[in-house]
Design a protein around this motif. Structure first.
Motif, PDB file in Angstrom:
ATOM      1  N   THR A  75      26.231   7.997   0.809  1.00 53.01           N
ATOM      2  CA  THR A  75      25.160   8.072  -0.191  1.00 53.01           C
ATOM      3  C   THR A  75      24.828   9.503  -0.582  1.00 53.01           C
ATOM      4  O   THR A  75      24.151   9.717  -1.582  1.00 53.01           O
ATOM      5  CB  THR A  75      23.887   7.389   0.334  1.00 53.01           C
ATOM      6  N   ASN A  95      18.630   7.884   5.191  1.00 50.68           N
ATOM      7  CA  ASN A  95      18.269   7.703   3.786  1.00 50.68           C
ATOM      8  C   ASN A  95      18.219   9.055   3.097  1.00 50.68           C
ATOM      9  O   ASN A  95      17.702  10.027   3.655  1.00 50.68           O
ATOM     10  CB  ASN A  95      16.902   7.019   3.662  1.00 50.68           C
ATOM     11  N   THR A  97      16.784  11.025  -0.159  1.00 54.22           N
ATOM     12  CA  THR A  97      15.915  11.093  -1.330  1.00 54.22           C
ATOM     13  C   THR A  97      16.172  12.375  -2.098  1.00 54.22           C
ATOM     14  O   THR A  97      16.297  12.381  -3.317  1.00 54.22           O
ATOM     15  CB  THR A  97      14.431  11.015  -0.922  1.00 54.22           C
ATOM     16  N   SER A  98      16.253  13.474  -1.356  1.00 56.14           N
ATOM     17  CA  SER A  98      16.589  14.769  -1.938  1.00 56.14           C
ATOM     18  C   SER A  98      17.191  15.625  -0.835  1.00 56.14           C
ATOM     19  O   SER A  98      17.229  15.218   0.336  1.00 56.14           O
ATOM     20  CB  SER A  98      15.344  15.448  -2.511  1.00 56.14           C
ATOM     21  N   ASP A 101      14.868  15.901   1.871  1.00 58.39           N
ATOM     22  CA  ASP A 101      14.299  14.649   2.368  1.00 58.39           C
ATOM     23  C   ASP A 101      15.429  13.699   2.759  1.00 58.39           C
ATOM     24  O   ASP A 101      15.786  12.785   2.022  1.00 58.39           O
ATOM     25  CB  ASP A 101      13.400  14.022   1.294  1.00 58.39           C
ATOM     26  N   THR A 103      16.242  11.318   5.909  1.00 65.95           N
ATOM     27  CA  THR A 103      15.524  10.779   7.066  1.00 65.95           C
ATOM     28  C   THR A 103      16.351   9.717   7.779  1.00 65.95           C
ATOM     29  O   THR A 103      17.027   8.900   7.144  1.00 65.95           O
ATOM     30  CB  THR A 103      14.184  10.159   6.630  1.00 65.95           C
ATOM     31  N   GLU A 193      23.347  13.649  -4.102  1.00 61.16           N
ATOM     32  CA  GLU A 193      23.548  12.208  -4.046  1.00 61.16           C
ATOM     33  C   GLU A 193      24.962  11.841  -4.487  1.00 61.16           C
ATOM     34  O   GLU A 193      25.539  12.456  -5.391  1.00 61.16           O
ATOM     35  CB  GLU A 193      22.530  11.505  -4.944  1.00 61.16           C
TER      36      GLU A 193
END
Length: 589
Positions: A75, A95, A97-98, A101, A103, A193
């Motif tokens: 991802t 995960n 997000t950016s 970020d 996590t 991403e």
């Protein structure tokens, strides 16, 4: 092979200074720049990576089949500042997000690989250009490292029991797998991403894995250069095109002051031997080591010698790895097959004071299986004394905390089929507090005894051992264990990778069997036999039968070379005794 600082807790302790592959503007890896900026174990270790594989010197042997079960979705793609990496150095999925970020997701995993009977959790894959490992002096334009760690929650956050599957790339057609995500890697340090990905690493690696591999024990190829990494470099190569190489070089130059490569220079082999597959062993189901769950026996009631069938039946039920493992102990050392090389000096620095002696129910033992000193209470119970230790041994540059010594009759290891009257095992664990309470990174110094004159050191405490399971107070003179084996240590030893010789039969134990035996008399052997018979339903022996070598190589020192200790983790001790240290579970090795 590199690691993100956040995910391995000891990095902040051990990697304090900036390290570089070369000075600004250099066109290739600089051994002087690396030597000047890579300190600690990187400079003093004797099992460092990468290496140059000399194919004519590799020893053909049956090796365990490697199977990958990687289950991770790509991802995001990450530029660590030292190269391209997919996934975080952790067993958990993350995960994205950016870039700021990322996590972890509790309860998830990224899959695993099986190397024979052992399961290793998959952590991450990253790339080096040019290759770090070389073959017959030849470098390759790219090398991937699929980084794993043995499936044991106690190891997460440490550098211990790592395994790497390495894949070399030759210059040729562009690699379609890399093109799935290669352009998503940012040029600057950070993460981006990946929106489209159908990468199946298992399918990608299946052909290369079927082609066999070279195996050796080495280290991380970036600081802190922790050793005992299981390296498995695939013989079959993939292809990569110049465009893909240039993309990685551009990113490296942007984050490394113009240095467009990320390979460590090859390191000396010293005493190591590279093994290559000439066939594959059957791949049994994985069996992580754990405390034994059932009773186990050396033989049936009243037997006078070890019974292989009884051990296979009862030990396998107690701990499956005893039957499924491919690096089990003890072994028969065939001296004609031993590879002579330069092994590190072993020096002992024991400081333990003996307050009591112990019959574990499976033999005689001095000290508890823990780094601390224990004291004997008035009610005959034992208690650890916080902040104490029993000393240590140095094996080359690495420090191992001394735990305990125990005895087997007859010997467990044999030489050219010859058994000995007695064998002592001085049990240690690598000096890292994260390991205390587990079975990982153990080392044993073994001492054989031939039948002859009574051993004066044993007579200082031998008659004090209780006949039944339990402990007895010891009030005799101080037992100076360093003097016991100093002479034998100076005369050399045999070395191999093996296991505990009692359940749970945990592997990757560093075995070091001294070549020169001491003597023991029949009276002393009979004292141990009487105690064993009393606690083992008439079975007066406590030796496991010898196990298959399964491709392992025994080395022996022709000359030794030592160095000051420089471990890759803090040397402070502490913690509870290793699990299984009681009369039911035996002596742990």
């Amino acid at each position: 092979m590199f690691f993100k600082v956040c995910c391995f807790t000891s990095v902040a302790v051990t990697v304090a200074a900036e390290w570089v592959y070369a000075n600004p503007g250099a066109l290739e890896a600089d051994p002087i720049a690396q030597q000047n900026t890579w300190d600690g174990l990187c400079a003093t270790g004797r099992e460092q990576s990468p290496i140059n594989i000399v194919t004519s010197a590799a020893v053909p042997a049956p090796l365990p089949r490697i199977q990958t079960f990687i289950d991770a979705n790509v991802t995001f793609a990450k530029n660590t500042g030292h190269g391209f990496q997919l996934f975080e150095t952790s067993p958990l999925a993350h995960n994205f997000t950016s870039s700021d970020d990322i996590t972890p997701v509790d309860g998830t995993s990224k899959g695993y690989s099986e190397i024979g009977a052992n399961r290793f959790n998959f952590y991450q894959v990253h790339w080096h250009t040019p290759s770090e490992n070389t073959v017959d002096g030849r470098s390759f334009p790219l090398e991937a490292h699929f980084v794993h760690q043995f499936d044991d929650p106690a190891l997460v956050g440490t550098y211990h029991r790592l395994a790497v599957i390495g894949l070399l790339y030759e210059l040729g057609e562009c690699n379609p797998i890399l093109d799935n995500f290669w352009n998503s890697f940012p040029i600057s340090a950070g993460a981006s991403e990946v929106t489209q990905d159908d990468t199946d690493f298992n399918e990608k690696l299946s052909d290369e894995l079927a082609g066999g591999y070279w195996h050796w024990y080495g280290s991380l190829t970036t600081p802190p250069c922790t050793e005992t990494v299981s390296w498995n470099l695939l013989k079959k190569t993939a292809t990569v095109c110049q465009r893909q190489i240039d993309r990685l070089k551009e990113a490296l130059a942007a984050t490394q002051n113009g240095i467009a490569f990320n390979n460590r220079v090859v390191q000396p082999l010293y005493s190591r031997v590279v093994v290559e597959t000439d066939s594959f062993m059957p791949a049994p189901p994985p069996a992580p080591s754990a405390p034994p769950t059932a009773s186990w026996y050396y033989a049936n009631e009243g037997a006078s010698e070890a019974d292989a069938a009884v051990q296979e039946e009862t030990w396998g039920a107690a701990a499956p790895l005893c039957n499924l493992g491919l690096e089990q102990s003890p072994i028969d050392i065939v001296t004609a097959d031993v590879v002579e090389t330069q092994l590190p000096v072993i020096s002992t620095h024991f400081s333990a004071t003996t307050e009591y002696v112990k019959n574990t129910g499976h033999g005689f033992q001095l000290f508890e299986t823990a780094p601390q000193v224990f004291t004997l209470n008035e009610d005959n119970t034992t208690m650890a004394i916080d902040g104490t230790d029993k000393g240590y041994s140095e094996i080359g540059t690495q420090r191992y905390n001394f735990y305990q010594v125990h005895w087997h009759t007859p010997s467990e290891n044999t030489i050219d089929g010859k058994s000995f009257a007695l064998e002592a095992h001085f049990v240690h664990q690598f000096a890292d507090p994260d390991l205390v309470g587990g079975y990982n990174r153990l080392a044993v110094i073994g001492l054989l005894y031939e039948l002859g004159e009574c051993n004066p050191l044993l007579d200082e405490f031998w008659s004090t051992f209780p006949v039944e399971s339990g402990v007895s107070n010891y009030t005799g003179d101080h037992i100076e264990l360093n003097d016991v084996i100093a002479n034998e240590l100076s005369k050399g030893y045999y070395h191999w990778d093996g296991s505990l010789t009692t359940p749970p039969c945990t592997e990757t134990v560093k075995w070091n069997l001294l070549k020169t035996p001491q003597t023991v008399c029949q009276r002393q052997v009979d004292t141990l036999k009487a105690a064993l018979a009393a606690t083992q339903k008439g079975v007066s022996i406590n030796n496991r039968v010898v196990q298959p070598m399964n491709g392992r190589i025994v080395t022996s020192n022709v000359a030794s070379a030592g160095a000051a200790p420089s471990p890759s983790a803090p040397l402070t001790g502490g913690g509870a005794a290793a699990p299984g240290d009681n009369g039911d579970n035996g002596d742990n090795g």
